[in-house]
Design a protein around this motif. Structure first.
Motif, PDB file in Angstrom:
ATOM      1  N   SER A   7       0.842  -1.200   0.000  1.00 28.71           N
ATOM      2  CA  SER A   7       0.000   0.000   0.000  1.00 28.71           C
ATOM      3  C   SER A   7       0.874   1.245   0.000  1.00 28.71           C
ATOM      4  O   SER A   7       1.582   1.508   0.980  1.00 28.71           O
ATOM      5  N   ASN A   8       0.859   1.960  -1.124  1.00 30.39           N
ATOM      6  CA  ASN A   8       1.573   3.233  -1.266  1.00 30.39           C
ATOM      7  C   ASN A   8       3.032   3.126  -0.813  1.00 30.39           C
ATOM      8  O   ASN A   8       3.539   3.990  -0.095  1.00 30.39           O
ATOM      9  N   VAL A   9       3.694   2.071  -1.256  1.00 28.39           N
ATOM     10  CA  VAL A   9       5.083   1.823  -0.847  1.00 28.39           C
ATOM     11  C   VAL A   9       6.023   2.755  -1.610  1.00 28.39           C
ATOM     12  O   VAL A   9       6.016   2.795  -2.843  1.00 28.39           O
ATOM     13  N   GLY A  21       5.135   5.151  -4.664  1.00 32.92           N
ATOM     14  CA  GLY A  21       3.763   4.810  -4.287  1.00 32.92           C
ATOM     15  C   GLY A  21       3.230   3.565  -4.966  1.00 32.92           C
ATOM     16  O   GLY A  21       2.297   3.629  -5.762  1.00 32.92           O
ATOM     17  N   ILE A  22       3.800   2.403  -4.630  1.00 32.31           N
ATOM     18  CA  ILE A  22       3.400   1.138  -5.241  1.00 32.31           C
ATOM     19  C   ILE A  22       2.206   0.550  -4.486  1.00 32.31           C
ATOM     20  O   ILE A  22       2.254   0.352  -3.275  1.00 32.31           O
ATOM     21  N   ASP A  23       1.120   0.268  -5.211  1.00 34.22           N
ATOM     22  CA  ASP A  23      -0.050  -0.428  -4.667  1.00 34.22           C
ATOM     23  C   ASP A  23      -0.220  -1.735  -5.424  1.00 34.22           C
ATOM     24  O   ASP A  23      -0.340  -1.731  -6.652  1.00 34.22           O
ATOM     25  N   LEU A  24      -0.252  -2.859  -4.686  1.00 33.19           N
ATOM     26  CA  LEU A  24      -0.325  -4.153  -5.350  1.00 33.19           C
ATOM     27  C   LEU A  24      -0.845  -5.213  -4.391  1.00 33.19           C
ATOM     28  O   LEU A  24      -0.426  -5.269  -3.229  1.00 33.19           O
ATOM     29  N   LYS A  54      14.691  -1.244   3.791  1.00 34.43           N
ATOM     30  CA  LYS A  54      13.659  -0.610   4.604  1.00 34.43           C
ATOM     31  C   LYS A  54      12.945   0.437   3.764  1.00 34.43           C
ATOM     32  O   LYS A  54      13.587   1.300   3.160  1.00 34.43           O
ATOM     33  N   ILE A  55      11.619   0.340   3.690  1.00 34.45           N
ATOM     34  CA  ILE A  55      10.866   1.283   2.858  1.00 34.45           C
ATOM     35  C   ILE A  55      10.815   2.652   3.539  1.00 34.45           C
ATOM     36  O   ILE A  55      10.898   2.766   4.762  1.00 34.45           O
ATOM     37  N   THR A  56      10.694   3.698   2.724  1.00 32.19           N
ATOM     38  CA  THR A  56      10.636   5.064   3.238  1.00 32.19           C
ATOM     39  C   THR A  56       9.265   5.364   3.824  1.00 32.19           C
ATOM     40  O   THR A  56       9.137   6.011   4.873  1.00 32.19           O
ATOM     41  N   SER A  57       8.216   4.891   3.152  1.00 33.84           N
ATOM     42  CA  SER A  57       6.848   5.060   3.669  1.00 33.84           C
ATOM     43  C   SER A  57       5.954   4.030   3.009  1.00 33.84           C
ATOM     44  O   SER A  57       6.341   3.360   2.050  1.00 33.84           O
ATOM     45  N   GLY A  58       4.726   3.917   3.518  1.00 34.89           N
ATOM     46  CA  GLY A  58       3.791   2.934   3.009  1.00 34.89           C
ATOM     47  C   GLY A  58       3.720   1.720   3.918  1.00 34.89           C
ATOM     48  O   GLY A  58       4.288   1.702   5.019  1.00 34.89           O
ATOM     49  N   ASP A  59       3.018   0.690   3.462  1.00 31.00           N
ATOM     50  CA  ASP A  59       2.826  -0.520   4.269  1.00 31.00           C
ATOM     51  C   ASP A  59       2.995  -1.767   3.421  1.00 31.00           C
ATOM     52  O   ASP A  59       2.560  -1.820   2.267  1.00 31.00           O
ATOM     53  N   ILE A  60       3.612  -2.778   4.036  1.00 29.67           N
ATOM     54  CA  ILE A  60       3.720  -4.113   3.444  1.00 29.67           C
ATOM     55  C   ILE A  60       3.069  -5.092   4.410  1.00 29.67           C
ATOM     56  O   ILE A  60       3.426  -5.135   5.591  1.00 29.67           O
ATOM     57  N   GLU A  61       2.101  -5.849   3.901  1.00 33.29           N
ATOM     58  CA  GLU A  61       1.407  -6.834   4.727  1.00 33.29           C
ATOM     59  C   GLU A  61       1.583  -8.223   4.132  1.00 33.29           C
ATOM     60  O   GLU A  61       1.512  -8.399   2.919  1.00 33.29           O
ATOM     61  N   ASP A  63      -0.122 -11.915   4.695  1.00 33.93           N
ATOM     62  CA  ASP A  63      -1.252 -12.594   5.335  1.00 33.93           C
ATOM     63  C   ASP A  63      -1.927 -11.715   6.376  1.00 33.93           C
ATOM     64  O   ASP A  63      -2.257 -12.149   7.487  1.00 33.93           O
ATOM     65  N   GLY A  64      -2.103 -10.436   6.033  1.00 32.93           N
ATOM     66  CA  GLY A  64      -2.819  -9.512   6.890  1.00 32.93           C
ATOM     67  C   GLY A  64      -1.999  -8.912   8.015  1.00 32.93           C
ATOM     68  O   GLY A  64      -2.498  -8.057   8.759  1.00 32.93           O
ATOM     69  N   ARG A  65      -0.726  -9.297   8.133  1.00 31.43           N
ATOM     70  CA  ARG A  65       0.130  -8.779   9.208  1.00 31.43           C
ATOM     71  C   ARG A  65       1.085  -7.749   8.643  1.00 31.43           C
ATOM     72  O   ARG A  65       1.789  -8.014   7.668  1.00 31.43           O
ATOM     73  N   ASN A  66       1.100  -6.558   9.239  1.00 32.59           N
ATOM     74  CA  ASN A  66       2.027  -5.515   8.811  1.00 32.59           C
ATOM     75  C   ASN A  66       3.446  -5.929   9.200  1.00 32.59           C
ATOM     76  O   ASN A  66       3.725  -6.229  10.370  1.00 32.59           O
ATOM     77  N   VAL A  67       4.353  -5.950   8.195  1.00 31.71           N
ATOM     78  CA  VAL A  67       5.720  -6.426   8.449  1.00 31.71           C
ATOM     79  C   VAL A  67       6.747  -5.313   8.276  1.00 31.71           C
ATOM     80  O   VAL A  67       7.940  -5.600   8.141  1.00 31.71           O
TER      81      VAL A  67
END
Length: 361
Positions: A7-9, A21-24, A54-61, A63-67
């Motif tokens: 999400s917006n990586v 801002g990668i969404d996938l 390490k990403i600058t911003s955004g979220d990586i999940e 199986d539903g867990r933010n990593v």
């Protein structure tokens, strides 16, 4: 499970923005291929998912867990690198066992996993050998086996076939496809080779300059590319692009003029083309045929590539290059003129910004 969501990586190295801002969403069990030219950010994106960057911003999940704050070792992913990264002083069995022994797994379980992976990859005869005694293809299978024995949530493969020769790449590619079908595991595969992408992927992610250009199945990207970049990147040889102008138009129909003076009548589908507008006409080399028709072009042959099963013609039309791929063997002379029919060719249209116009016929 092996669902991965981005999400917006974003990723920056100092003042240089690499991912924008990668969404996938990657589904469980899916084989997704990241493809694009060198420097497009595909390996950086893979390393960010792995936790090696390490990403600058955004979220990586996963199986539903933010990593975002989870280390690479604890994300449950296994990575296969372009370089095999095998320990040269260890046997194949020791290479496969090393990570499991460090995790203090019982010896019986380690032996079971090694034998299962060895049978699956057909490397049982090589378990006592060292990497230096193996061919490139065998070493690549050992590297994949080292990932398999970990029973990961997903596999991340960074150009794993790039060090192999052409013939071995084809056979190993088939082995990878069969392996994915057996494991039914999530795989993300990075390559710059669009042929690999087309033959392996459930879905392809086309990247350019740190942005996603289009996501879709191989045939979706081949048949309905969303813009000129994707149209030119997917397919070999690449799509032909001819500059054209709309001479006159009405709903569902248009007449295009080309720089050499040719005029083409085309169906415009639901799109109403604007009279006088400039656009780019796209046609794949394999869709052009010899002879005159309702939609024909006259081109000059500049070079011939006789490949046996097919003949590739490099032609010119009004100063614009036009590739033609003909099945079988044909004899032409440089400088000769030929008629090319577009009657059976699906045509693609792109506006001045390179975006697809829904007018393909």
């Amino acid at each position: 499970m092996g669902q991965i969501k981005l999400s917006n990586v974003k990723k920056s190295f100092g003042a240089i923005d690499v991912l924008h801002g990668i969404d996938l969403d990657i589904r469980d069990g899916e084989l997704v291929v990241f493809v694009g030219p060198s420097g497009c950010g595909k390996s950086t994106l893979l390393r960010a998912i792995a936790g090696l960057e390490k990403i600058t911003s955004g979220d990586i999940e996963i199986d539903g867990r933010n990593v975002n704050s989870v280390t690479a070792a604890d994300r449950g992913l296994a990575m296969v690198f372009q370089s095999y990264a095998l320990y040269p002083h260890m046997s194949v069995r020791q290479n496969l066992a090393f990570g499991l022994e460090n995790a203090r797994m019982p010896k019986a379980e380690i032996d079971k996993r090694i034998m299962e992976a060895a049978r699956m990859l057909e490397i049982e005869p090589y378990l006592k050998r060292r990497p230096g005694q193996l061919s490139g293809g065998q070493r690549q299978r050992v590297a994949i086996g080292r990932a398999i024995v970990r029973s990961p949530v997903g596999f991340l493969l960074d150009e794993p076939l790039s060090n192999l020769d052409a013939e071995l790449r084809v056979s190993t590619r088939a082995e990878l496809a069969a392996l994915h079908a057996r494991l039914k595991a999530t795989m993300i595969y990075v390559t710059h080779d669009q042929v690999e992408a087309m033959t392996l992927a459930d879905r392809i992610v086309v990247l350019r300059s740190g942005r996603i250009e289009q996501v879709g199945t191989p045939l979706e990207l081949y048949n309905t590319p969303g813009n000129r970049f994707v149209a030119g990147f997917i397919g070999a040889p690449h799509m032909n692009f001819l500059q054209a102008a709309v001479e006159n138009a009405r709903p569902g129909h248009a007449v295009l003029s080309l720089p050499d003076g040719s005029r083409l009548e085309v169906d415009a589908g639901r799109q109403v083309l604007q009279q006088g507008a400039a656009l780019t006409l796209g046609v794949r080399p394999q869709h052009l045929t010899l002879g005159k028709g309702n939609r024909s072009l006259r081109a000059t042959v500049r070079m011939i590539e006789a490949l046996g099963s097919e003949t590739v013609l490099h032609t010119e039309l009004g100063g614009q290059k036009l590739l033609v791929v003909l099945p079988g063997q044909h004899r032409f002379s440089p400088g000769s003129e030929i008629d090319l029919s577009l009657d059976a060719a699906p045509l693609h249209f792109f506006d001045e910004k390179g975006l697809r116009l829904e007018t393909s016929v």
